[in-house]
Write an enzyme that holds these catalytic residues in place. Sequence first.
Site, PDB file in Angstrom:
ATOM      1  N   GLY A  21     -14.792  -8.173 -11.598  1.00  0.00           N
ATOM      2  CA  GLY A  21     -14.628  -8.097 -10.139  1.00  0.00           C
ATOM      3  C   GLY A  21     -15.699  -7.213  -9.531  1.00  0.00           C
ATOM      4  O   GLY A  21     -15.511  -6.608  -8.482  1.00  0.00           O
ATOM      5  N   GLY A  67     -18.272  -7.870  -7.964  1.00  0.00           N
ATOM      6  CA  GLY A  67     -18.846  -8.314  -6.682  1.00  0.00           C
ATOM      7  C   GLY A  67     -17.984  -7.960  -5.487  1.00  0.00           C
ATOM      8  O   GLY A  67     -18.399  -8.157  -4.340  1.00  0.00           O
ATOM      9  N   LYS A  82     -13.347  -4.378   2.923  1.00  0.00           N
ATOM     10  CA  LYS A  82     -14.312  -3.301   2.659  1.00  0.00           C
ATOM     11  C   LYS A  82     -15.758  -3.710   2.875  1.00  0.00           C
ATOM     12  O   LYS A  82     -16.554  -2.937   3.403  1.00  0.00           O
ATOM     13  CB  LYS A  82     -14.121  -2.773   1.235  1.00  0.00           C
ATOM     14  CG  LYS A  82     -12.802  -2.060   1.064  1.00  0.00           C
ATOM     15  CD  LYS A  82     -12.617  -1.545  -0.339  1.00  0.00           C
ATOM     16  CE  LYS A  82     -11.216  -0.990  -0.479  1.00  0.00           C
ATOM     17  NZ  LYS A  82     -10.980  -0.341  -1.756  1.00  0.00           N
ATOM     18  N   ASP A  95     -14.104   5.369  -2.897  1.00  0.00           N
ATOM     19  CA  ASP A  95     -13.600   4.697  -4.106  1.00  0.00           C
ATOM     20  C   ASP A  95     -14.377   5.100  -5.359  1.00  0.00           C
ATOM     21  O   ASP A  95     -13.787   5.285  -6.429  1.00  0.00           O
ATOM     22  CB  ASP A  95     -13.689   3.170  -3.949  1.00  0.00           C
ATOM     23  CG  ASP A  95     -12.543   2.600  -3.142  1.00  0.00           C
ATOM     24  OD1 ASP A  95     -11.468   3.215  -3.086  1.00  0.00           O
ATOM     25  OD2 ASP A  95     -12.721   1.505  -2.563  1.00  0.00           O
ATOM     26  N   GLY A 153      -3.955   2.149 -11.407  1.00  0.00           N
ATOM     27  CA  GLY A 153      -4.778   2.722 -10.347  1.00  0.00           C
ATOM     28  C   GLY A 153      -4.162   3.872  -9.571  1.00  0.00           C
ATOM     29  O   GLY A 153      -4.735   4.305  -8.567  1.00  0.00           O
ATOM     30  N   SER A 194       0.823  -1.217   0.000  1.00  0.00           N
ATOM     31  CA  SER A 194       0.000   0.000   0.000  1.00  0.00           C
ATOM     32  C   SER A 194       0.854   1.264   0.000  1.00  0.00           C
ATOM     33  O   SER A 194       1.790   1.406   0.797  1.00  0.00           O
ATOM     34  CB  SER A 194      -0.928   0.014   1.215  1.00  0.00           C
ATOM     35  OG  SER A 194      -1.624   1.247   1.239  1.00  0.00           O
TER      36      SER A 194
HETATM   37  P1  NAP Z   1     -12.387  -7.624  -2.345  1.00  0.00           P
HETATM   38  O1  NAP Z   1     -13.531  -6.896  -1.704  1.00  0.00           O
HETATM   39  O2  NAP Z   1     -11.772  -8.752  -1.611  1.00  0.00           O
HETATM   40  O3  NAP Z   1     -12.910  -8.119  -3.780  1.00  0.00           O
HETATM   41  C1  NAP Z   1     -12.120  -8.860  -4.615  1.00  0.00           C
HETATM   42  C2  NAP Z   1     -12.824  -9.072  -5.948  1.00  0.00           C
HETATM   43  O4  NAP Z   1     -11.913  -9.703  -6.825  1.00  0.00           O
HETATM   44  C3  NAP Z   1     -14.039  -9.970  -5.882  1.00  0.00           C
HETATM   45  O5  NAP Z   1     -14.901  -9.601  -6.926  1.00  0.00           O
HETATM   46  C4  NAP Z   1     -13.438 -11.355  -6.155  1.00  0.00           C
HETATM   47  O6  NAP Z   1     -14.354 -12.267  -6.738  1.00  0.00           O
HETATM   48  C5  NAP Z   1     -12.367 -11.009  -7.152  1.00  0.00           C
HETATM   49  N1  NAP Z   1     -11.224 -11.908  -7.114  1.00  0.00           N
HETATM   50  C6  NAP Z   1     -10.335 -12.058  -6.103  1.00  0.00           C
HETATM   51  N2  NAP Z   1      -9.373 -12.936  -6.466  1.00  0.00           N
HETATM   52  C7  NAP Z   1      -9.664 -13.340  -7.718  1.00  0.00           C
HETATM   53  C8  NAP Z   1      -9.066 -14.241  -8.622  1.00  0.00           C
HETATM   54  N3  NAP Z   1      -7.957 -14.916  -8.314  1.00  0.00           N
HETATM   55  N4  NAP Z   1      -9.635 -14.422  -9.830  1.00  0.00           N
HETATM   56  C9  NAP Z   1     -10.757 -13.752 -10.148  1.00  0.00           C
HETATM   57  N5  NAP Z   1     -11.392 -12.884  -9.332  1.00  0.00           N
HETATM   58  C10 NAP Z   1     -10.847 -12.684  -8.130  1.00  0.00           C
HETATM   59  O7  NAP Z   1     -11.181  -6.624  -2.681  1.00  0.00           O
HETATM   60  P2  NAP Z   1     -11.221  -5.050  -2.907  1.00  0.00           P
HETATM   61  O8  NAP Z   1     -11.037  -4.367  -1.615  1.00  0.00           O
HETATM   62  O9  NAP Z   1     -12.373  -4.712  -3.758  1.00  0.00           O
HETATM   63  O10 NAP Z   1      -9.827  -4.811  -3.712  1.00  0.00           O
HETATM   64  C11 NAP Z   1      -9.649  -5.249  -5.034  1.00  0.00           C
HETATM   65  C12 NAP Z   1      -8.377  -4.631  -5.602  1.00  0.00           C
HETATM   66  O11 NAP Z   1      -8.570  -3.242  -5.827  1.00  0.00           O
HETATM   67  C13 NAP Z   1      -7.144  -4.722  -4.696  1.00  0.00           C
HETATM   68  O12 NAP Z   1      -6.046  -5.081  -5.499  1.00  0.00           O
HETATM   69  C14 NAP Z   1      -6.970  -3.309  -4.176  1.00  0.00           C
HETATM   70  O13 NAP Z   1      -5.624  -3.013  -3.851  1.00  0.00           O
HETATM   71  C15 NAP Z   1      -7.431  -2.512  -5.388  1.00  0.00           C
HETATM   72  N6  NAP Z   1      -7.882  -1.147  -5.084  1.00  0.00           N
HETATM   73  C16 NAP Z   1      -7.215  -0.073  -5.629  1.00  0.00           C
HETATM   74  C17 NAP Z   1      -7.666   1.193  -5.384  1.00  0.00           C
HETATM   75  C18 NAP Z   1      -6.971   2.383  -5.966  1.00  0.00           C
HETATM   76  O14 NAP Z   1      -7.163   3.476  -5.444  1.00  0.00           O
HETATM   77  N7  NAP Z   1      -6.216   2.251  -7.013  1.00  0.00           N
HETATM   78  C19 NAP Z   1      -8.773   1.432  -4.575  1.00  0.00           C
HETATM   79  C20 NAP Z   1      -9.425   0.337  -4.066  1.00  0.00           C
HETATM   80  C21 NAP Z   1      -8.970  -0.944  -4.318  1.00  0.00           C
HETATM   81  P3  NAP Z   1     -15.356 -13.195  -5.857  1.00  0.00           P
HETATM   82  O15 NAP Z   1     -16.523 -12.299  -5.533  1.00  0.00           O
HETATM   83  O16 NAP Z   1     -15.702 -14.308  -6.738  1.00  0.00           O
HETATM   84  O17 NAP Z   1     -14.595 -13.605  -4.627  1.00  0.00           O
END
Ligand code: NAP
Length: 310
Positions: A153, A155, A92, A128, A280, A41
Amino acid sequence: MKKKRTTERYTLADLENWREAARAVDPLIRLGVFGDPVAHSLSPQMQNAALGACEIDMQYGRFHIRANELRSALPFLRELDFIGVNLTVPHKIAAFAQIDEADESANRAGAVNAISLRDKKLIGSNTDGEGFLRAIRAEFSVDLRDLRVLIVGAGGGTGQAIAWQCALENCERLVLVNRTLEKAQALAERLRPLFAGPRVLGPAARLEAVPWDEAALRAQLADVDLIVNATPLGMNSSDPTPIPARLLAPHHMVFDVVYGPTKTSFLRAADEAGARGANGFSMLLHQGALSFSFWFDRDAPIEAMRKALL
Ligand code: NAP
């Protein structure tokens, strides 16, 4: 006493013995990010630059909190005089059920990425969606309302916030894709009332949840402008691209919420297809600036924050 800038990564055990763990740290850590993984992070360097620029005498720390530890970790914020925290993967959605109050943005998304302590209550917000909107404007000079968007993604906590933002902006079309299809379908049902308007387009449905397979993606991508990866795929350099280059075309705009490594597998696929891509960083900056304003009720020093990310 000599000031000690924090570069450490703290854990739940440290929160349990915070006075000891943070004994030599000066100024005090009163903000931070909870996540797993969290080592990647960039929020600490960005938010500490903001605190410095505004001469606010406190620090923002990094906390490695596992999924099953969040319920134990959050109550410490009340006792330890924290201003607030950010939440990243995987907290989250879980955090939404563990806060005292949610603002409109968090209620809509069903996910929380920023918590503020007010009268010892945990107030949740979601920056976000708005951060994403500003990032798309900055990176591609377009507005979401003019775009047909596909989110992979959808969900997850971030994907849901982005999907709501697209719907609120009345984007032309929204396609939701998720490994667990049921989550994308449930989200589509919640968003459906926002797509009932009279926008006349081609034969393609304005709102759809589709399976994550090549045939379904190929059919959808012909009627899509912006493709968003909202999964963590790409955080490790060995991760596969969420969508292969053979399905991408030069007219596509490709946005990866992942910001480290700079060139993710998805962005390499975009390059190969001749499509425009952005990682991002810009979303990180804007959601961080909005989080800062949520905590301190003032504008964030965005240039100092941007500089800290370079
Ligand atoms: P999260 O709530 O855990 O959600 C993860 C999502 O990704 C779910 O839809 C999950 O699908 C899917 N997923 C996880 N592993 C996977 C895989 N191996 N293959 C396919 N789908 C997969 O996580 P989050 O908090 O939303 O974060 C997601 C990403 O966004 C992270 O890398 C985070 O660092 C990044 N992010 C970046 C910013 C930015 O400002 N740039 C802001 C926010 C988040 P299922 O529903 O099937 O489990």
